[in-house]
Design a protein around this motif. Structure first.
Motif, PDB file in Angstrom:
ATOM      1  N   ILE A  72       0.845  -1.203   0.000  1.00  0.00           N
ATOM      2  CA  ILE A  72       0.000   0.000   0.000  1.00  0.00           C
ATOM      3  C   ILE A  72       0.875   1.247   0.000  1.00  0.00           C
ATOM      4  N   VAL A  73       1.955   1.197   0.775  1.00  0.00           N
ATOM      5  CA  VAL A  73       2.841   2.355   0.878  1.00  0.00           C
ATOM      6  C   VAL A  73       3.457   2.688  -0.482  1.00  0.00           C
ATOM      7  N   PHE A  76       1.892   5.156  -2.793  1.00  0.00           N
ATOM      8  CA  PHE A  76       1.939   6.583  -2.467  1.00  0.00           C
ATOM      9  C   PHE A  76       3.332   7.189  -2.578  1.00  0.00           C
ATOM     10  N   THR A  80       4.493  11.135  -3.045  1.00  0.00           N
ATOM     11  CA  THR A  80       4.980  11.897  -1.905  1.00  0.00           C
ATOM     12  C   THR A  80       6.425  12.347  -2.100  1.00  0.00           C
ATOM     13  N   THR A 408       9.704  10.624   8.202  1.00  0.00           N
ATOM     14  CA  THR A 408       8.854   9.547   7.678  1.00  0.00           C
ATOM     15  C   THR A 408       9.665   8.276   7.456  1.00  0.00           C
ATOM     16  N   TYR A 412       8.519   4.807   8.805  1.00  0.00           N
ATOM     17  CA  TYR A 412       8.322   3.586   8.017  1.00  0.00           C
ATOM     18  C   TYR A 412       9.143   2.433   8.574  1.00  0.00           C
TER      19      TYR A 412
ATOM     20  N   VAL B  88      -0.245  12.077   4.997  1.00  0.00           N
ATOM     21  CA  VAL B  88      -0.361  10.820   4.255  1.00  0.00           C
ATOM     22  C   VAL B  88       0.404   9.715   4.968  1.00  0.00           C
ATOM     23  N   PHE B  89       1.596  10.061   5.467  1.00  0.00           N
ATOM     24  CA  PHE B  89       2.362   9.050   6.203  1.00  0.00           C
ATOM     25  C   PHE B  89       1.578   8.547   7.409  1.00  0.00           C
ATOM     26  N   MET B  91      -1.607   8.605   7.931  1.00  0.00           N
ATOM     27  CA  MET B  91      -2.767   7.822   7.517  1.00  0.00           C
ATOM     28  C   MET B  91      -2.355   6.400   7.155  1.00  0.00           C
ATOM     29  N   LEU B  92      -1.269   6.279   6.388  1.00  0.00           N
ATOM     30  CA  LEU B  92      -0.814   4.946   5.982  1.00  0.00           C
ATOM     31  C   LEU B  92      -0.394   4.121   7.184  1.00  0.00           C
TER      32      LEU B  92
END
Lengths: 469, 332
Positions: A72-73, A76, A80, A408, A412, B88-89, B91-92
């Motif tokens: 899913i990531v 995006f 991004t 981020t 992650y 967005v991060f 939310m994911l």
């Protein structure tokens, strides 16, 4: 030190995509294996094949589920962190990536459910058909992704108008110069991954004496497969390398850490490439061998890194060592496959404990090789994002600051650590409880028709006992 | 001419996808938001079981919408994602934690409370971020030469916090009425009790946003208080749906509260679309500006027109298979 959004975005993408890639590369191989097992059961009626199919489909379900979550990531990341790239290439990239999504959904909606939950509920022939369709579907999915990636390596069928790529020929763009090689190399890699994991798990079951009949069959089958595929992969890899030499000579120069364009280039076994000094330290090599491999001539001329300015050279040490990791693992795989052939005499294949232990350890080898290979091809393209047409610095999202990417990235890493640890731990539980005559079965409310529901193990080590059998 | 038609078709497809996502993932996110307020662990089992078979199908629409945007309206994809980068991060991350909680809660015995938390926090964060996106969308984005040029936190304003909270209330309402539909006994009684309160929160949010929006955006003010009064039919219908939720809960109907809540969302969504049409990236970029090449739109359209009926059919089938009341127990 100032945080560089381009470098950090590259690290972030590399992390996310590497983490994700582990799963599909395994499921593609495993899907075909499951289809073959169903086919064998359908044809011979031997219940050993059915037991194997029932077990491996559970593993497939868990890995597929983790692949979806981590994927899913990916959907995006392009927007991004690489918005300029996405915008410029959207006419080609958009439909290609979307078709992958479409394929995956069609697959999941249509056949995955039947494969995972259809056992005993649909006719065996229908079940087999679903297994084959899932296997075919994983390849169609891979087609879109690899075609898109190959286009970034060897762009074709497009022209640049006002900073936008406009597609002039979909055929040329999709079936670009490096695509057939990359697809063949990757398909074989998937089979090797599936093969070595199945061989490793079967070896472990044989070591502890669980369902010896079925696991001998599985191991024997895998070892024949690996005996053919591991050497074939070396040949295909060589062809892929020659194709790269033709279209991306700088990448090959980095793979061999070859700075000067020269003939009779040695194959370096060890070196510490130093990009600042534009030379290697501590070189140990076999004379002329690189020339022989790359040009099939001992005196062949191999292009060097210095053909391009320093800022157009990829990170040499990284490409150089990733390539060696991949090739090293490949050599190891070939050696193990041939050892297996030799041990077949007198049935030692199933009894030699050192060999079975080696196979257990070898389960990780294909993953290292696959990641190494992707590091080579992706880092080796640097600084280009679309080779020769768009650089990474041009493609990155302009509004990003370094700290945003770093934050981020850390995020992650944390999220994926939880997913990976839980999923990996769960997978070992599935394997530990697998292939038993009567598998522990909890009374979990069986409503959910999702991938992971196909596996029945519990998450905690001691919780399984209370369910009995 | 061709360009206009294709873009309009794509706007319709993506608009449909987004609406499907909001309605369908809305109630299962809502169930997660209500998790800490559930009376007991049995209620939580029922609630999670009621959405477990279908939640990932619901999220299909999010991925389909995202991929479709990149292909059909790449500017939306490449401006909104950088603009909403950190959101967005979050939310994911929320959606992922929640996704694995679905998978592992039932497989876990000792650590189930941790999965409860992952499910609830993940749902809340994901919903809040989605609400913030709606607010940021109403406020518009700072764009120059088709590139986002605003700051990293432009999406986080008092207005967007309100829209984030309002969407949490909205999804919770969807989750509560869904629970009414799928449960019985004590759990259902609890869901009946909280529904009017949630409805009150939603209407309060609705009122604040409606009054506030014309002040943050001249274009919206012009549209609503200009000469085209036809649009007022959407908020009127939304309010009618709200009244139906209220009445049907009072009469202890089982299906009506959920259907009426879906209607409330549907007409609010249409109202929002009407506020902004034809701008895809307010304030300046229309859907025609944001479109990709017609060949690219056409190429993907063929595949999508083929796969949407399949996905719809599969969705309808799974809802049919898992129809009726959900019971919680069975496992240890």
């Amino acid at each position: 030190m100032e945080l560089d959004p381009v470098l950090l975005s590259r690290i972030q993408f590399a992390f996310v995509v590497s983490f994700h890639a582990i799963f599909p590369v395994f499921t593609i191989g495993l899907a075909s294996y499951v289809a073959v097992l169903h086919g064998l059961f359908y044809k011979t009626g031997n219940p050993a094949w059915d037991r194997l199919a029932a077990f491996w489909v559970k593993v497939f379900a868990v890995v597929f589920g983790m692949g979806v979550v981590s994927g899913i990531v990916m959907a995006f990341q392009f927007g991004t962190n690489w918005s300029n790239f996405s915008q410029a290439t959207s006419n080609f990239l958009g439909p290609m990536l979307s078709y992958e999504v479409v394929t995956a959904f069609f697959l999941e909606a249509g056949f995955l459910g039947v494969l995972l939950f259809g056992r005993g509920k649909v006719a065996e022939g229908v079940h087999l058909f679903a297994a084959i369709m899932v296997a075919v579907g994983t390849f169609i999915s891979a087609f879109w992704i690899l075609s898109t990636n190959s286009w970034m390596q060897t762009p074709a069928g497009v022209e640049m108008i006002d900073g936008h790529f406009s597609v002039t020929s979909w055929g040329e763009a999709m079936f670009n110069a490096s695509f057939p090689y990359r697809f063949a190399h990757m398909a074989l890699a998937s089979f090797l991954t599936g093969g070595f994991v199945v061989a490793g798990v079967s070896a472990w079951y044989l070591l502890i004496g669980r369902d010896v009949e079925a696991n001998r069959k599985a191991l024997s089958m895998c070892m024949w497969l690996l005996l053919v595929l591991a050497p074939v992969q070396a040949v295909v890899g060589d062809a892929h390398g020659l194709n790269t030499l033709e279209h991306q000579p700088t990448k090959v120069a980095a793979m061999e850490a070859n700075w000067e364009t020269q003939s009779g280039v040695p194959l370096l076994l060890f070196a510490w490439p130093d990009k600042e000094a534009q030379e290697n330290h501590f070189e140990i090599g076999i004379p002329r061998l690189a020339s022989l491999i790359l040009t099939h001539d001992l005196d062949g001329e191999v292009p060097g890194l210095k053909e391009v300015p320093v800022e157009e050279q990829p990170p040499v040490w990284f490409v150089f060592w990733s390539f060696r990791a991949m090739v090293g693992m490949g050599m190891l795989m070939i050696a193990v496959a041939f050892t297996g052939l030799w041990l077949r005499r007198g049935g030692r294949l199933y009894k030699s404990r050192p060999f079975l232990q080696t196979l257990r350890l070898m389960s990780v080898a294909p993953f290292i090789a696959v990641l190494g290979g992707w590091f080579v091809t992706e880092a080796g393209r640097a600084p280009w994002l679309v080779y020769g047409m768009m650089t990474q610095a041009e493609g990155v999202t302009p509004s990003l600051s370094g700290w945003m990417v770093l934050a981020t990235l850390i995020g992650y890493v944390l999220v994926y650590a939880v997913v990976f640890l839980t999923g990996g731990y769960y997978l070992t539980r599935v394997v530990r409880q697998g292939m038993l005559a009567e598998e522990p079965h909890d009374d979990e409310v069986e409503t959910a028709k999702r991938p992971l529901s196909a596996a029945h193990a519990t998450l905690e080590a001691d919780a399984g006992r209370q369910f009995g059998s | 001419m061709e360009l206009i038609n294709l873009s309009a078709i794509w706007a319709l497809i993506i608009g449909f996808g987004v609406m499907m996502y909001i309605l369908m993932d809305g109630f299962d996110l809502g169930v997660g938001i209500l998790y800490p307020f559930a009376p007991d662990e049995h209620a939580r089992d029922v609630m999670m079981n009621s959405v477990a078979p279908i939640w990932d199908g619901n999220e299909t629409w999010l991925v389909l919408g995202g991929a479709g945007l990149l292909a059909a309206f790449p500017l939306v994809y490449t401006i909104l994602l950088p603009a909403l980068y950190l959101g967005v991060f979050l939310m994911l991350a929320g959606l992922i934690f929640r996704g694995i909680a679905f998978e592992f809660r039932f497989k876990s015995v000792r650590n189930r409370h941790w999965w409860n938390r992952a499910f609830c926090w993940g749902s809340m964060v994901a919903t809040f971020c989605q609400g913030v996106v709606v607010g940021a969308y109403i406020e518009g984005f700072e764009v120059a030469n088709n590139v986002y040029v605003g700051g990293p936190f432009d999406w986080l304003t008092p207005f967007t916090v309100i829209t984030g909270l309002a969407l949490m209330a909205g999804y919770a309402l969807l989750g509560a009425t869904w629970t009414i539909l799928k449960s019985e006994g004590q759990v259902q009684e609890w869901a009946y009790r909280i529904t009017p309160r949630l409805l009150g929160l939603v209407l309060a949010g609705f009122a604040v946003i409606s009054i506030w929006t014309p002040f943050v955006d001249d274009f919206v003010r012009e549209r609503w208080f200009g000469h085209l009064t036809l649009f007022w039919v959407f908020p009127a219908l939304a309010l009618l749906c709200a009244a139906m939720v209220w009445r049907s809960v009072a009469r202890r109907r089982e299906g009506q509260p959920f259907v009426a809540t879906l209607g409330l969302f549907f007409f609010t969504y249409l109202g929002l679309v009407a506020s902004k049409w034809p701008y895809l990236i307010p304030p300046d970029i229309t859907l025609w500006d944001a479109a990709s090449a017609p060949e690219s739109q056409l190429f993907l359209l063929l595949g999508v027109l083929f796969v949407i009926p399949v996905v719809l059919g599969y969705t309808a089938w799974s809802y049919w298979v898992f129809r009726g009341k959900v019971r919680g127990g069975g496992y240890h």
